[in-house]
Motif scaffolding. Structure first.
Motif: not given
Length: 187
Positions: A53-57
């Motif tokens: 989730k966080f790398p997608l941001i």
């Protein structure tokens, strides 16, 4: 190519030499390298954050940083060549670094028990100065590429224009768009 298709009949073949040949070759490779580099960066960030989730941001804001350099190339009458492509790949790394500064700090604050919105605000406040300082210092370091003259001036100018416009735009995106994506995705 378009003119030769329209005007010439029969068995004609055209060939490119010099910069035009390199441009045609590098353009095909650039699209592939761009996609592979985005995927590689995403996978490395997934390993670092131990999350998808966080790398997608971060990765959602990186392609947006390419808008300003492409528009700058158009405004200054330069072409999308191998030098501007190198500048775009460098810019991707810088934009990713900026996103990591905010997302990683906000994630750490969430792990300490803060809610998502408060951790995001504090991360933006605390990382504002480092993002601005590294961005401005990089722009100042690239200015000689733009104002210099002599042999190879055109290629240095292209890289300089891409980096300066891209870094300035990346700063704005990092401070406004990355937090927006964080808030939307981290619900």
């Amino acid at each position: 190519e378009k003119i030769s298709e329209e005007k010439f009949e029969g068995n004609f073949k055209i060939d490119f030499k010099g910069q035009s040949k390199e441009y045609k070759k590098s353009t095909r490779q650039f699209a592939f390298l761009f996609i592979v580099s985005l995927l590689f960066v995403y996978l490395v960030l997934c390993a670092q954050f131990e999350s998808f989730k966080f790398p997608l941001i971060i990765m959602l804001s990186v392609p947006l940083t390419l808008l300003a350099p492409l528009f700058s190339i158009l405004i200054f009458g330069n072409s999308l060549n191998i030098f501007s492509q190198i500048g775009l790949i460098i810019l991707m790394g810088i934009a990713t670094k900026n996103g990591i500064l905010i997302v990683e700090f906000a994630r750490q604050l969430k792990l300490l028990g803060k809610n998502s919105y408060d951790s995001l605000l504090l991360a933006c406040r605390k990382r504002f100065r480092p993002i601005i300082m590294t961005g401005i210092s990089t722009v100042v370091g690239v200015i000689p590429l733009v104002i210099g003259s002599g042999a190879g001036f055109e290629s240095r100018l292209t890289i300089g224009i891409v980096l300066i416009s891209g870094i300035l735009y990346s700063i704005v995106l990092t401070l406004f768009i990355t937090p927006f994506f964080f808030k939307v995705i981290d619900k």
